[in-house]
Write an enzyme that holds these catalytic residues in place. Structure first.
Site, PDB file in Angstrom:
ATOM      1  N   SER A 129       0.816  -1.217   0.000  1.00 43.36           N
ATOM      2  CA  SER A 129       0.000   0.000   0.000  1.00 43.36           C
ATOM      3  C   SER A 129       0.849   1.267   0.000  1.00 43.36           C
ATOM      4  O   SER A 129       0.318   2.363  -0.104  1.00 43.36           O
ATOM      5  CB  SER A 129      -0.893   0.022   1.240  1.00 43.36           C
ATOM      6  OG  SER A 129      -0.081   0.119   2.411  1.00 43.36           O
ATOM      7  N   ARG A 130       2.148   1.100   0.108  1.00 42.78           N
ATOM      8  CA  ARG A 130       3.103   2.209   0.235  1.00 42.78           C
ATOM      9  C   ARG A 130       2.998   2.912   1.594  1.00 42.78           C
ATOM     10  O   ARG A 130       3.676   3.895   1.842  1.00 42.78           O
ATOM     11  CB  ARG A 130       2.977   3.225  -0.897  1.00 42.78           C
ATOM     12  CG  ARG A 130       3.038   2.689  -2.291  1.00 42.78           C
ATOM     13  CD  ARG A 130       4.389   2.416  -2.849  1.00 42.78           C
ATOM     14  NE  ARG A 130       5.237   3.593  -2.815  1.00 42.78           N
ATOM     15  CZ  ARG A 130       6.550   3.535  -2.830  1.00 42.78           C
ATOM     16  NH1 ARG A 130       7.150   2.380  -2.886  1.00 42.78           N
ATOM     17  NH2 ARG A 130       7.270   4.614  -2.794  1.00 42.78           N
ATOM     18  N   LEU A 131       2.157   2.410   2.468  1.00 47.38           N
ATOM     19  CA  LEU A 131       2.099   2.938   3.834  1.00 47.38           C
ATOM     20  C   LEU A 131       3.050   2.098   4.687  1.00 47.38           C
ATOM     21  O   LEU A 131       2.657   1.339   5.559  1.00 47.38           O
ATOM     22  CB  LEU A 131       0.668   2.885   4.379  1.00 47.38           C
ATOM     23  CG  LEU A 131      -0.323   3.839   3.714  1.00 47.38           C
ATOM     24  CD1 LEU A 131      -1.715   3.642   4.289  1.00 47.38           C
ATOM     25  CD2 LEU A 131       0.134   5.273   3.862  1.00 47.38           C
TER      26      LEU A 131
END
Length: 152
Positions: A129-131
């Site tokens: 999620s790139r988080l």
């Protein structure tokens, strides 16, 4: 560099003191280490102050190295330009002959260890999620480590 140890003093490696990295550390004794495991989506970054190990510590480690590595430490003028590889090969042959009857070579005066005493460590865990998760530990002088979560 090749990390060779971890002690209460910090992260330890050994090198030629005439190398560019050693010269840089003499001018600015701060550094970072980075360990990346891309397949696992993990990374650790460590920052801190760097000091040389004692001569006794460097000599003790040097004795533990294979004889070929000891010869290499003497033979290679690390980071210096050389005309061709035969210079190294000839130097190795000369050292092999000189120390043929010795189990160990003496530790070169231009070779030894450094230790990085960490004051910041960051652990990164990638996420699709790139988080990403970023956890940082910071140690101020005379204080305990503080834990912080950082935004990706």
């Amino acid at each position: 560099v090749l990390l060779k140890g971890l002690s209460n003093d910090g992260f330890v490696w050994y090198t030629n003191y005439n190398s560019q990295k050693s010269k840089d550390l003499e001018v600015n004794p701060k550094a970072s280490l980075l360990f990346l495991w891309l397949d696992l989506q993990r990374q650790v970054r460590i920052e801190g102050s760097v000091t040389k190990l004692t001569r006794d510590q460097s000599e003790a480690y040097f004795k533990s190295r294979p004889k070929g590595s000891q010869i290499g430490a003497w033979a290679s003028p690390q980071s210096e330009e050389i005309e061709d590889r035969t210079i190294l090969e000839n130097q190795v042959k000369a050292l092999e002959a000189k120390y043929a009857n010795d189990a160990n070579l003496p530790c070169p005066p231009h070779w030894g260890g450094f230790v990085l005493q960490p004051n910041k460590m960051e652990f990164w865990q990638g996420r699709s999620s790139r988080l990403h998760d970023r956890i940082q530990y910071i140690k101020e002088i005379g204080q305990d480590w503080k834990l912080r979560r950082l935004a990706p």
